[in-house]
Scaffold this motif. Structure first.
Motif, mmCIF file in Angstrom:
data_model
loop_
_atom_site.group_PDB
_atom_site.id
_atom_site.type_symbol
_atom_site.label_atom_id
_atom_site.label_comp_id
_atom_site.label_asym_id
_atom_site.label_seq_id
_atom_site.Cartn_x
_atom_site.Cartn_y
_atom_site.Cartn_z
ATOM 1 N N ALA A 155 0.838 -1.209 0.000
ATOM 2 C CA ALA A 155 0.000 0.000 0.000
ATOM 3 C C ALA A 155 0.870 1.254 0.000
ATOM 4 C CB ALA A 155 -0.927 -0.007 1.202
ATOM 5 N N ASN A 170 2.245 1.824 -3.448
ATOM 6 C CA ASN A 170 1.234 2.425 -4.328
ATOM 7 C C ASN A 170 1.054 3.913 -4.034
ATOM 8 O OD1 ASN A 170 0.784 0.051 -5.664
ATOM 9 N ND2 ASN A 170 -0.965 -0.530 -4.407
ATOM 10 N N VAL A 191 -6.870 3.577 1.787
ATOM 11 C CA VAL A 191 -5.640 2.868 2.181
ATOM 12 C C VAL A 191 -5.985 1.677 3.061
ATOM 13 C CG1 VAL A 191 -3.446 3.094 3.392
ATOM 14 C CG2 VAL A 191 -4.261 4.967 1.965
ATOM 15 N N ARG A 192 -6.906 1.860 3.998
ATOM 16 C CA ARG A 192 -7.318 0.758 4.876
ATOM 17 C C ARG A 192 -7.904 -0.394 4.077
ATOM 18 N NH1 ARG A 192 -12.245 2.186 7.793
ATOM 19 N NH2 ARG A 192 -13.078 1.428 5.833
ATOM 20 N N GLN A 244 -7.373 -1.111 0.972
ATOM 21 C CA GLN A 244 -6.313 -1.725 0.170
ATOM 22 C C GLN A 244 -5.482 -2.677 1.030
ATOM 23 O OE1 GLN A 244 -3.509 1.053 -1.491
ATOM 24 N NE2 GLN A 244 -2.838 -0.402 -3.038
ATOM 25 N N ILE A 245 -5.161 -2.272 2.241
ATOM 26 C CA ILE A 245 -4.409 -3.147 3.150
ATOM 27 C C ILE A 245 -5.236 -4.379 3.499
ATOM 28 C CG2 ILE A 245 -3.461 -3.311 5.488
ATOM 29 C CD1 ILE A 245 -2.585 -0.388 5.181
#
Length: 181
Positions: A59, A62, A76-77, A79-80
């Protein structure tokens, strides 16, 4: 009368060697079972930690490569969460923090990482600063909480005793420099 029959029974029991293996089994089996469950628990903790660190690193990569964009906390959360695969109830058990640091006027980051203590409790985002400019140093921390598989036995019990709810916290930290625009 009762005393002499008890003595006779005890002598007969002491002289009988048929069940000696059963006694050893009864004594040692809980120890072997605790060793087995502790090994599985430790393996799951290591797997979750490594997956969290890997997902955070991807992440961050990216974020670093999409120069000029301001990443939002929920994006972001998510994606993680998608990259990790081992975070249960990710939207409520993963907490992110991103702060801008100045390497020339260093100020320590708060060592206390606050995780979400209960899935029902909603806490505001703590310091998710996405305003980094070119060449700014950014630090991102991810903290996830989970319940051990064997929370009442062996290693899982010792992990969950520090928290009143019996949850374990894992923290991954990464830093990056905003690429020039």
């Amino acid at each position: 009368m009762i005393l002499s029959s008890a003595k006779r029974l005890f002598r007969r029991f002491r002289g009988d060697t048929k069940a000696t293996v059963t006694v050893e089994f009864a004594i040692l089996m809980p120890l072997f079972f605790m060793l087995l469950t502790s090994t599985v628990e430790l393996g799951m903790v290591v797997l979750r930690q490594s997956q969290l660190e890997r997902a955070l690193d991807i992440a961050v990569r990216n974020i670093r490569l999409t120069t000029g964009s301001a990443p939002q906390h929920d994006v972001v959360r998510d994606q993680i969460c998608d990259l990790s695969g081992f975070i249960d109830n990710c939207s409520t058990s993963l907490r992110l923090e991103m702060v801008q640091l100045d390497p020339f006027a260093w100020v320590d980051v708060n060592e206390q990482v606050d995780c979400i203590s209960k899935p029902e409790e909603v806490l505001p985002v703590r310091g998710f600063s996405n305003t980094g400019r070119s060449n700014d140093l950014m630090l991102i921390r991810a903290c996830m909480r989970f319940k051990p598989l064997f929370s009442g036995w062996g290693f899982g019990e010792s992990l969950s005793t520090a928290d009143p709810e019996g949850l374990v916290s894992l923290v991954a930290v990464s830093a990056f420099v905003q690429e020039p625009k």
